[in-house]
Design a protein around this motif. Structure first.
Motif, PDB file in Angstrom:
ATOM      1  N   MET A 372      12.437  76.754  34.034  1.00  0.00           N
ATOM      2  CA  MET A 372      12.288  75.797  35.413  1.00  0.00           C
ATOM      3  C   MET A 372      11.908  74.394  34.920  1.00  0.00           C
ATOM      4  SD  MET A 372      10.058  75.909  38.597  1.00  0.00           S
ATOM      5  CE  MET A 372      10.283  77.627  39.404  1.00  0.00           C
ATOM      6  N   THR A 373      12.788  73.587  35.027  1.00  0.00           N
ATOM      7  CA  THR A 373      12.695  72.355  34.642  1.00  0.00           C
ATOM      8  C   THR A 373      12.597  71.310  35.982  1.00  0.00           C
ATOM      9  OG1 THR A 373      15.037  71.486  35.090  1.00  0.00           O
ATOM     10  CG2 THR A 373      14.437  72.496  32.774  1.00  0.00           C
ATOM     11  N   ARG A 374      11.909  70.075  35.562  1.00  0.00           N
ATOM     12  CA  ARG A 374      11.672  69.053  36.586  1.00  0.00           C
ATOM     13  C   ARG A 374      12.882  68.602  37.247  1.00  0.00           C
ATOM     14  NH1 ARG A 374       8.977  64.644  33.281  1.00  0.00           N
ATOM     15  NH2 ARG A 374      10.187  65.712  31.605  1.00  0.00           N
ATOM     16  N   TYR A 375      14.104  68.784  36.515  1.00  0.00           N
ATOM     17  CA  TYR A 375      15.363  68.579  37.141  1.00  0.00           C
ATOM     18  C   TYR A 375      15.567  69.667  38.105  1.00  0.00           C
ATOM     19  CZ  TYR A 375      20.563  68.177  37.521  1.00  0.00           C
ATOM     20  OH  TYR A 375      21.703  68.035  38.029  1.00  0.00           O
ATOM     21  N   ASN A 376      15.483  71.020  37.770  1.00  0.00           N
ATOM     22  CA  ASN A 376      15.677  71.872  38.882  1.00  0.00           C
ATOM     23  C   ASN A 376      14.710  71.748  40.127  1.00  0.00           C
ATOM     24  OD1 ASN A 376      15.550  74.372  36.348  1.00  0.00           O
ATOM     25  ND2 ASN A 376      17.416  73.333  37.238  1.00  0.00           N
ATOM     26  N   ILE A 377      13.502  71.339  39.797  1.00  0.00           N
ATOM     27  CA  ILE A 377      12.431  71.030  41.118  1.00  0.00           C
ATOM     28  C   ILE A 377      13.131  69.848  41.766  1.00  0.00           C
ATOM     29  CG2 ILE A 377      10.113  70.505  41.460  1.00  0.00           C
ATOM     30  CD1 ILE A 377      10.247  73.163  40.180  1.00  0.00           C
ATOM     31  N   SER A 378      13.499  68.748  41.118  1.00  0.00           N
ATOM     32  CA  SER A 378      14.085  67.644  42.017  1.00  0.00           C
ATOM     33  C   SER A 378      15.044  67.772  42.944  1.00  0.00           C
ATOM     34  CB  SER A 378      14.209  66.546  40.971  1.00  0.00           C
ATOM     35  OG  SER A 378      15.418  66.840  40.400  1.00  0.00           O
ATOM     36  N   GLN A 379      15.743  68.935  42.354  1.00  0.00           N
ATOM     37  CA  GLN A 379      17.058  69.284  43.017  1.00  0.00           C
ATOM     38  C   GLN A 379      16.714  70.065  44.490  1.00  0.00           C
ATOM     39  OE1 GLN A 379      20.079  71.328  40.887  1.00  0.00           O
ATOM     40  NE2 GLN A 379      21.199  69.573  40.775  1.00  0.00           N
ATOM     41  N   VAL A 380      15.596  70.730  44.476  1.00  0.00           N
ATOM     42  CA  VAL A 380      15.389  71.584  45.697  1.00  0.00           C
ATOM     43  C   VAL A 380      14.261  70.712  46.265  1.00  0.00           C
ATOM     44  CG1 VAL A 380      15.672  73.703  44.124  1.00  0.00           C
ATOM     45  CG2 VAL A 380      13.292  72.915  44.602  1.00  0.00           C
ATOM     46  N   VAL A 381      13.715  69.741  45.979  1.00  0.00           N
ATOM     47  CA  VAL A 381      12.944  69.094  46.889  1.00  0.00           C
ATOM     48  C   VAL A 381      13.053  67.787  47.225  1.00  0.00           C
ATOM     49  CG1 VAL A 381      10.738  70.240  45.966  1.00  0.00           C
ATOM     50  CG2 VAL A 381      11.269  68.205  44.963  1.00  0.00           C
ATOM     51  N   GLN A 382      14.162  67.049  46.722  1.00  0.00           N
ATOM     52  CA  GLN A 382      14.616  65.813  46.949  1.00  0.00           C
ATOM     53  C   GLN A 382      15.746  65.667  48.095  1.00  0.00           C
ATOM     54  OE1 GLN A 382      15.334  63.483  43.472  1.00  0.00           O
ATOM     55  NE2 GLN A 382      13.192  62.702  43.692  1.00  0.00           N
ATOM     56  N   ASN A 383      15.839  64.626  48.829  1.00  0.00           N
ATOM     57  CA  ASN A 383      17.168  64.410  49.430  1.00  0.00           C
ATOM     58  C   ASN A 383      18.107  63.975  48.633  1.00  0.00           C
ATOM     59  OD1 ASN A 383      16.411  64.240  52.684  1.00  0.00           O
ATOM     60  ND2 ASN A 383      14.927  63.031  51.608  1.00  0.00           N
ATOM     61  N   ARG A 384      19.386  64.641  48.870  1.00  0.00           N
ATOM     62  CA  ARG A 384      20.593  64.488  48.004  1.00  0.00           C
ATOM     63  C   ARG A 384      21.843  64.380  48.928  1.00  0.00           C
ATOM     64  NH1 ARG A 384      22.606  68.688  44.408  1.00  0.00           N
ATOM     65  NH2 ARG A 384      23.501  68.960  46.426  1.00  0.00           N
ATOM     66  N   TYR A 385      21.954  63.567  49.789  1.00  0.00           N
ATOM     67  CA  TYR A 385      23.215  63.589  50.587  1.00  0.00           C
ATOM     68  C   TYR A 385      23.875  62.223  50.538  1.00  0.00           C
ATOM     69  CZ  TYR A 385      20.616  62.036  54.544  1.00  0.00           C
ATOM     70  OH  TYR A 385      19.887  61.434  55.710  1.00  0.00           O
ATOM     71  N   PHE A 386      25.282  62.389  50.911  1.00  0.00           N
ATOM     72  CA  PHE A 386      26.210  61.212  51.029  1.00  0.00           C
ATOM     73  C   PHE A 386      26.822  60.906  52.025  1.00  0.00           C
ATOM     74  CE2 PHE A 386      25.348  63.417  46.722  1.00  0.00           C
ATOM     75  CZ  PHE A 386      24.980  62.469  45.698  1.00  0.00           C
ATOM     76  N   SER A 387      27.305  59.557  51.993  1.00  0.00           N
ATOM     77  CA  SER A 387      28.174  59.499  52.806  1.00  0.00           C
ATOM     78  C   SER A 387      29.705  59.419  52.304  1.00  0.00           C
ATOM     79  CB  SER A 387      28.040  57.776  53.512  1.00  0.00           C
ATOM     80  OG  SER A 387      29.262  57.110  54.164  1.00  0.00           O
ATOM     81  N   ILE A 388      30.400  60.249  53.149  1.00  0.00           N
ATOM     82  CA  ILE A 388      31.938  60.417  52.356  1.00  0.00           C
ATOM     83  C   ILE A 388      32.891  59.719  53.210  1.00  0.00           C
ATOM     84  CG2 ILE A 388      31.461  62.429  51.327  1.00  0.00           C
ATOM     85  CD1 ILE A 388      32.778  63.881  53.937  1.00  0.00           C
ATOM     86  N   GLU A 389      32.551  58.490  53.832  1.00  0.00           N
ATOM     87  CA  GLU A 389      33.477  57.821  54.922  1.00  0.00           C
ATOM     88  C   GLU A 389      34.803  57.094  53.642  1.00  0.00           C
ATOM     89  OE1 GLU A 389      31.851  54.492  56.914  1.00  0.00           O
ATOM     90  OE2 GLU A 389      33.964  53.761  57.632  1.00  0.00           O
ATOM     91  N   LYS A 390      34.257  57.021  52.501  1.00  0.00           N
ATOM     92  CA  LYS A 390      35.098  56.374  51.563  1.00  0.00           C
ATOM     93  C   LYS A 390      36.473  57.275  51.270  1.00  0.00           C
ATOM     94  CE  LYS A 390      35.330  53.479  47.145  1.00  0.00           C
ATOM     95  NZ  LYS A 390      34.629  53.288  46.134  1.00  0.00           N
ATOM     96  N   SER A 391      35.898  58.324  50.783  1.00  0.00           N
ATOM     97  CA  SER A 391      36.952  59.461  50.589  1.00  0.00           C
ATOM     98  C   SER A 391      37.834  59.845  51.780  1.00  0.00           C
ATOM     99  CB  SER A 391      36.548  60.768  49.665  1.00  0.00           C
ATOM    100  OG  SER A 391      35.450  61.269  50.765  1.00  0.00           O
TER     101      SER A 391
END
Lengths: 430, 506
Positions: A372-391
């Motif tokens: 388990m890496t800090r990367y894994n952890i950040s993926q499950v505890v951080q907000n990570r969502y986007f606006s797709i208006e451009k596409s």
């Protein structure tokens, strides 16, 4: 028009690449070729080239022999791959593709980047859009190499519009049938009986994207690469994405169904017809209000009627447009492989990072892959969502398979795979 | 004198205690319709209008406060609009009136608006007095500006016809016919509430207090009405089932294994019933972003309050009812303290969005993982969250008092967009500064004095430059001022609480 373009799908035997190949063939494309390191599929209407991306001669061979006019470059190792492989495929490989495109006058290049180009483990990605700068300190080698590759591709775009046209698609959390990596991880959690764990408070929102939608976005990008989006259209509203929740039109006195009305008037019938159609009265369309910090406030306020934004030379986020709280997505996947516990053990975020750090340190010392890496952890505890208006605007992208349906499709497919191999689905049947 | 229960509730929820105190001390009514200065628009000097105001108080209770605070003649107009619709509603609700009387009355009430003296006696509904006093309502309707009359009559005609369509489905065994599909449910809610939204938008536009095109925003207007109506239908399940009615669509409760709405209040089936209620919540939540969109279009403060207060109450009620077993046993209400806090917040679209975000998160936190709609609810709640963060990023802090409010970027916030926004603002500022300087130079050049500027001009240019540079806020000073203010406010707050609890009695 199908048949006009000659496609070369780099990584066309991979998870996403294969979906793109299938969708191209499905819409009647006759000139589809694939370049990959190993050939996993055997169709007689597709030309296969096997080779190594980091070897320019291999790339050149495929481009010349396929006579490609449009290249979609999806190849990338999994983010857990060793650094040298990531470097070789993502950076050297992409650089080779661009060089050969320029050398042989290929018209279009669409590159599969990643939503991860913004991940630095510190900042939260909240309704993030394409104006953000790349992560200053990318979280891992995968992100670093993806950023480099993206720069190589976008720098190669010919702004005059005469030469090579390029763009990058940044999908976020691809999932679906055909996935060889992530579904195994999701499934392993079920087999290990770890579904009772939760790190963080489950208030973090993440984007996930059904692979078929991502594939469509790539094809749309290739189709529209030479086009421009007129700025005055930034004032038109976009419809809400309600694939999973259910698309329902709100009835109004100008568009409503007949309901229990037994003696409808002419007007009632007309109003019911409008409701059933997809049409809206232009007066009923909501105005798009943009504050000055809005992504497109400048473009939508231009007075020049002829102003437009070119599709090429840009990066696009592509998601399902249905961001969800991370653990809800996880549990929906897990639910397909056995019942969930009724209560959870919640591990605080800080503790999660400590576990990740310890695991990484231990892995460094022992020379093994960290569990388990800090990367894994950040993926499950951080907000990570986007606006797709451009596409949605510039590429005309709209997701067609919702998250709920997509998970179902993935689970059904994976269960079949397990059955073929004779492996257990859930913990109990083991 | 508040009841002991109310006091103990406030003690358990100290932030709400603060709200109640703030409300009592600070929120002054924006207008008093009984004031002779207001007679011209409030009509309070006429006996018929006084009757109408009384009817409004009697039949709407909490709603009448926000109606009366509307500006100018809107308050009186909305009051009459409300009473006309209440008359329809009374016909519709009264299960003792047979359909051969009920349906023609529903379909023709809009004509009675032009029949002086018409009224109806014989209803046993709790609001029967509205029908009995219809002559006063009619009289006041006829005194309204014709531009308002057109809107009210049109909505009355459409609503009456729609209500009659649904009422015609009743049978002797089932005096209130069940609603079968979600499409029918949407349509029913459109007739009884969505049209109210359409009518209000029409009145707002006609009054000139809102933009003329608001009246054409039918989808958004309906969404606001549907959100409120669906919240009430969800909340009133116990009361309605006890009264032999029910407005939940069969399509929803059947999906959770129920043959009729009666099963929902069976304690043995509480788990499934709560999942059905959660399904109803999901259906109501899909109107939230439209309602938020609608509120961002408003520009008149009293209209905004009028729309926003019921909307925040609705989302709070949805949260209070969500996964709450009490929903199936009694009438669930939000606490008075909570309601007062919401009223205080419902004054601008930004704060209203934060209220929606807060309750959407709360609902999400209560979703059970075995809820068949778990992921859909997650998507619906996250959508409200995204709407809020997109339109009103939480890293933008608003400092300063009203009138001189300043927006600042909270540097401690982890949102990646904070970095971007800072960059954009800095660049815009630098550009402005550059342009200013260049304009000045061009001006001087044009006047042919570029080479030998007078000391005054140099000083002026320098001053302008320094001023524009000083616009960047000194963080340390702002921070310490905020901390200082907070400390003083904290002290004052406790002082006020102490004072109120000791010396002020309700």
């Amino acid at each position: 028009m199908p048949g006009e373009e000659s496609y070369l799908i780099i990584g066309g035997c991979g998870f996403l690449g294969r979906w793109i190949v299938d969708q191209l063939v499905e819409r009647g494309e006759t000139k589809v070729a694939v370049f990959d390191i190993v050939q996993r599929h055997f169709d007689n209407n597709i030309t296969f080239f096997t080779g190594d991306l980091s070897n320019a001669a291999d790339v050149e061979n495929a481009i010349v022999k396929s006579g490609a006019t449009s290249i979609i470059h999806t190849a990338s190792p999994h983010y857990t791959a060793p650094a040298d492989i990531l470097e070789r495929v993502n950076v050297t490989g992409t650089s080779n593709v661009v060089d050969m495109c320029l050398k042989h006058n290929v018209r279009k290049l669409v590159y599969t980047s990643s939503g991860a180009v913004y991940l630095d483990g510190i900042h939260q990605l909240i309704s993030a859009d394409e104006r953000l700068d790349y992560a200053e300190k990318p979280l891992d080698v995968y992100n670093t190499t993806k950023i480099e590759a993206e720069k190589i591709v976008l720098n190669a775009n010919d702004r005059s519009g005469e030469g090579l046209l390029t763009c990058c698609i940044r999908p976020c959390g691809i999932f679906g049938p055909g996935d060889q990596n992530n579904i195994k991880q999701w499934h392993r959690v079920v087999l290990n009986g770890q579904t009772k764990w939760q790190i963080g408070d489950n208030m973090n929102i993440n984007d996930f994207t059904f692979v078929g939608n991502v594939a469509r976005a790539h094809i749309l990008a290739s189709d529209r690469l030479a086009e421009s989006y007129p700025c005055d259209r930034f004032r038109d509203p976009l419809p809400s994405i309600d694939l999973s929740v259910g698309e329902r039109r709100v009835p109004t006195s100008e568009a409503r169904p007949l309901g229990p009305n037994t003696s409808p008037s002419e007007k009632d019938l007309e109003v019911a017809k409008r409701f059933a159609s997809k049409e809206y009265d232009p007066n009923d369309l909501r105005p798009v209000l943009r504050n000055r910090m809005d992504h497109f406030s400048e473009q939508s306020n231009l007075e020049d009627e002829s102003a437009s934004v070119p599709v090429a030379g840009q990066a696009y986020f592509v998601t399902n447009g249905e961001p969800v709280y991370f653990w809800d997505f996880a549990r929906t996947v897990w639910k397909h492989f056995g019942p969930l516990p009724t209560s959870y053990w919640v591990l605080p975020v800080a503790l999660g990072y400590i576990v990740g750090l310890l695991s990484e340190t231990f892995a460094k010392i022992s020379g093994r892959q960290p569990g388990m890496t800090r990367y894994n952890i950040s993926q499950v505890v951080q907000n990570r969502y986007f606006s797709i208006e451009k596409s949605r605007r510039l590429l005309g992208y709209e997701p067609t398979v919702g998250i709920q349906e997509g998970i179902q499709l993935m689970a059904d497919w994976y269960k079949e795979e397990l059955a073929k191999k004779g492996e257990p689905e859930s913990k109990k049947s083991r | 004198m508040p009841s002991a229960a109310a006091i103990s509730q406030l003690l358990i929820h100290p932030t709400e205690l603060r709200s109640v105190i703030n409300y009592k001390l600070w929120r002054d009514k924006s207008r008093d319709i009984t004031n002779p200065a207001e007679f011209e628009t409030s009509g309070y000097d006429r006996e018929t209008m006084r009757k109408c105001w009384d009817l409004l108080d009697f039949s709407s209770r909490s709603f009448s406060v926000v109606v009366k605070e509307l500006e100018g003649d809107l308050a009186r107009t909305v009051c009459i609009f409300y009473l006309v619709l209440r008359a329809l509603d009374t016909f519709e609700d009264d299960m003792t009136i047979p359909n051969d009387i009920k349906l023609p009355n529903l379909r023709n009430l809009h004509r009675k608006l032009h029949e002086p003296g018409w009224h109806y006696v014989g209803s046993k509904d709790k609001d029967a007095i509205v029908l009995e006093s219809f002559a006063s309502i009619q009289k006041e309707f006829s005194l309204l500006d014709p531009k308002y009359q057109v809107v009210i009559e049109d909505i009355c005609r459409k609503m009456g016809a729609g209500m009659a369509d649904f009422a015609a489905l009743a049978t002797p065994e089932q005096p209130v016919a069940e609603i079968k599909t979600i499409e029918d449910y949407d349509l029913y809610c459109h007739y009884v509430a969505g049209l109210v939204g359409e009518g209000l938008s029409g009145l707002f536009s006609s009054s000139g207090k809102e933009r003329p095109w608001l009246s054409s925003q039918l989808t958004l207007s309906n969404s606001c009405g549907l959100l409120l109506q669906k919240t009430n239908i969800l909340r009133d399940v116990k009361e309605d089932v006890d009264d032999g009615r029910g407005f939940w669509p069969r399509e929803i409760y059947a999906a959770h294994g129920f043959d009729s709405m009666k099963g929902l209040i069976d304690p043995a089936r509480e788990k499934e019933a709560l999942f059905a209620a959660s399904h109803m919540t999901l259906d109501a939540l899909r109107h939230c972003c439209d309602a938020l969109d609608y509120m961002t279009l408003l520009k008149c403060q009293s209209v905004f309050n009028f729309v926003a207060i019921p909307a925040v109450m609705a989302i709070a009620t949805l949260d209070r009812c969500f996964m709450n077993p009490k929903l199936l046993k009694q009438n669930v209400k939000i606490r008075r303290g909570e309601a007062v806090g919401l009223i205080m917040k419902a004054v601008n679209p930004r704060d209203v969005a934060y209220v929606f975000q807060q309750y959407a998160r709360s609902i999400h936190q209560k979703v059970k993982s075995d809820d068949p709609n778990m992921l859909r609810l997650s998507i619906a709640c996250a959508k409200i969250d995204q709407w809020t963060e997109h339109h009103y990023p939480t890293f933008l802090t608003i400092t300063g008092s009203s009138g001189a409010a300043q927006t600042a970027i909270d540097p401690a916030n982890g949102d990646a967009r904070a970095v971007l926004f800072t960059k954009i603002i800095t660049e815009a500022k630098e550009k402005k500064e550059r342009e200013k300087r260049e304009a000045l130079m061009a001006d001087l050049r044009a006047r042919g004095i570029i080479k030998d500027r007078t000391p005054e001009q140099i000083a002026a240019a320098e001053k302008a430059r320094i001023e524009s540079m000083n616009e960047s806020p000194p963080w340390l000073m702002i921070g310490s001022i905020i901390v200082g203010i907070l400390a003083v406010m904290g002290g004052l707050g406790y002082g006020i609480i102490w004072f109120v609890m000791n010396y002020l009695d309700d």
